[in-house]
Design a protein around this motif. Structure first.
Motif, short mmCIF file in Angstrom:
data_model
loop_
_atom_site.label_atom_id
_atom_site.label_comp_id
_atom_site.label_asym_id
_atom_site.label_seq_id
_atom_site.Cartn_x
_atom_site.Cartn_y
_atom_site.Cartn_z
N MET A 47 -10.57 1.49 7.92
CA MET A 47 -10.76 2.25 6.75
C MET A 47 -12.38 2.72 6.71
O MET A 47 -12.78 3.86 6.61
CB MET A 47 -10.45 1.72 5.45
CG MET A 47 -8.90 1.00 5.30
SD MET A 47 -7.89 2.71 5.59
CE MET A 47 -6.42 1.61 5.53
N ASP B 178 -4.55 6.91 2.50
CA ASP B 178 -5.48 5.56 2.41
C ASP B 178 -6.82 6.23 1.98
O ASP B 178 -7.61 5.78 1.09
CB ASP B 178 -5.84 5.01 3.64
CG ASP B 178 -4.26 4.39 3.88
OD1 ASP B 178 -3.60 3.52 3.39
OD2 ASP B 178 -3.96 4.61 5.09
N ARG C 161 0.93 -1.19 -0.09
CA ARG C 161 -0.13 -0.15 -0.07
C ARG C 161 0.82 1.11 0.12
O ARG C 161 0.63 2.26 -0.48
CB ARG C 161 -1.16 -0.08 1.21
CG ARG C 161 -2.03 -0.80 1.21
CD ARG C 161 -2.88 -1.16 2.34
NE ARG C 161 -3.91 -2.06 2.50
CZ ARG C 161 -4.21 -3.03 3.14
NH1 ARG C 161 -3.59 -3.06 4.14
NH2 ARG C 161 -5.20 -3.86 3.03
N ARG D 271 -0.50 5.79 -3.55
CA ARG D 271 -0.58 5.36 -2.19
C ARG D 271 0.00 6.52 -1.33
O ARG D 271 0.87 6.17 0.03
CB ARG D 271 0.49 4.21 -2.00
CG ARG D 271 -0.08 2.90 -2.95
CD ARG D 271 0.84 1.72 -2.82
NE ARG D 271 0.47 0.70 -3.59
CZ ARG D 271 1.27 0.49 -4.47
NH1 ARG D 271 2.45 1.05 -4.73
NH2 ARG D 271 1.15 -0.66 -5.38
#
Length: 296
Positions: free
Chosen positions: A275, A139, A14, A136
């Protein structure tokens, strides 16, 4: 297979950088490298390619990614990351947005959110630049431009209003403003044109093209402070300027700009409890501050 190795794999996938993955995992870079090497040895293949911009997934890494995400989501449920002790969300979430919105609207609320979840770490990237979700850098990204391509979840977060502001000191020593044409006799503060990170910030041209500014800056906070000090007039977000007692809106019935914030995150992380919880919290924060964002 050791789930912990997969956790390190996902964080590096990520972020694309060893140093960033290490910081978010709260370990050193050597530990991240060692975990990745152990996983690659276990699978008998390289999962990352080192490039000038960081670490990129190899073909084998790209094949592993969706399965690792499924395992991560399942592990989250098993470990109670969405409802364990203390409402136990855990891990790191990086939120990227504009300088003024991040510092004024989000920072106080996100701090309280993180305090309620001691195992959750929030990085707030509030900058006068584009925060790239595809690279990235975050997020969850809140931006002035809607992402048009990519495997992203996108939603319209909110609208907000900008108005023309001046300080009492400035307005007291300059000609009165009754109509837009009167701006010819006033000094403006604005952005540096060739360093604008979004075309949505070109509203000064909607007033009247000008060749001279008292001050131009890439920072909206610098513009606000200059306007408050009496340097000139400035178009500012109401959510930022209305909190400054030195400033008052001028020509409000004639100059009122509307802009939109869009919120996005990669499809690959939308199932993660931390998230989803942060995403929902951000929407709730904005819903509760409509009067600040769009004053009557």
């Amino acid at each position: 297979m050791d789930w912990d190795h997969l956790r390190f794999f996902l964080e590096l996938a990520r972020t694309g950088k060893l140093v960033t993955a290490a910081r978010r995992l709260e370990v050193d870079q050597a530990t991240v490298s060692r975990r990745i090497q152990a996983l690659e040895k276990r699978l008998g293949t390289a999962l990352f390619l080192r490039t000038s911009s960081g670490m990129e997934l190899s073909e084998a890494g790209q094949r592993l990614l969706p399965d690792a995400q499924v395992i991560e989501a399942a592990a989250g449920r098993v470990l109670g990351l969405s409802g364990g002790p203390g409402d136990g969300l855990a891990g790191a979430v990086r939120v990227g947005t504009t300088e003024g919105f991040g510092a004024t609207v989000l920072a106080p609320q996100l701090g309280a959110f993180a305090a309620r979840h001691p195992h959750l770490s929030i990085d707030l990237v509030a900058v006068s630049a584009v925060v790239s979700i595809s690279r990235r850098e975050a997020d969850i990204v809140i931006s002035l431009e809607r992402p048009l391509r990519g495997p992203f979840v996108v939603t319209k977060l909110c609208e907000y209003v900008l108005r023309l502001y001046g300080s009492q000191t400035y307005l007291g020593r300059h000609p009165k403003l009754r109509r837009v044409a009167d701006l010819e006799h006033h000094t403006l503060i604005g952005y540096v044109d060739d360093l604008l990170f979004s075309k949505q910030l070109q509203f000064v041209n909607e007033i009247q093209p000008r060749e001279r500014f008292a001050l131009r800056s890439t920072s909206v906070v610098a513009q606000l402070n200059a306007a408050a000090a009496g340097v000139g007039l400035c178009v500012l977000p109401a959510f930022l300027a209305d909190r400054c007692p030195e400033l008052k809106p001028v020509l409000s019935s004639q100059l009122r700009f509307h802009r939109t914030f869009w919120m996005s995150m990669p499809e690959e992380v939308k199932q993660l409890s931390r998230m989803r919880a942060t995403w929902d919290f951000l929407r709730d924060v904005v819903a509760r501050q409509q009067e600040l964002l769009v004053p009557r």
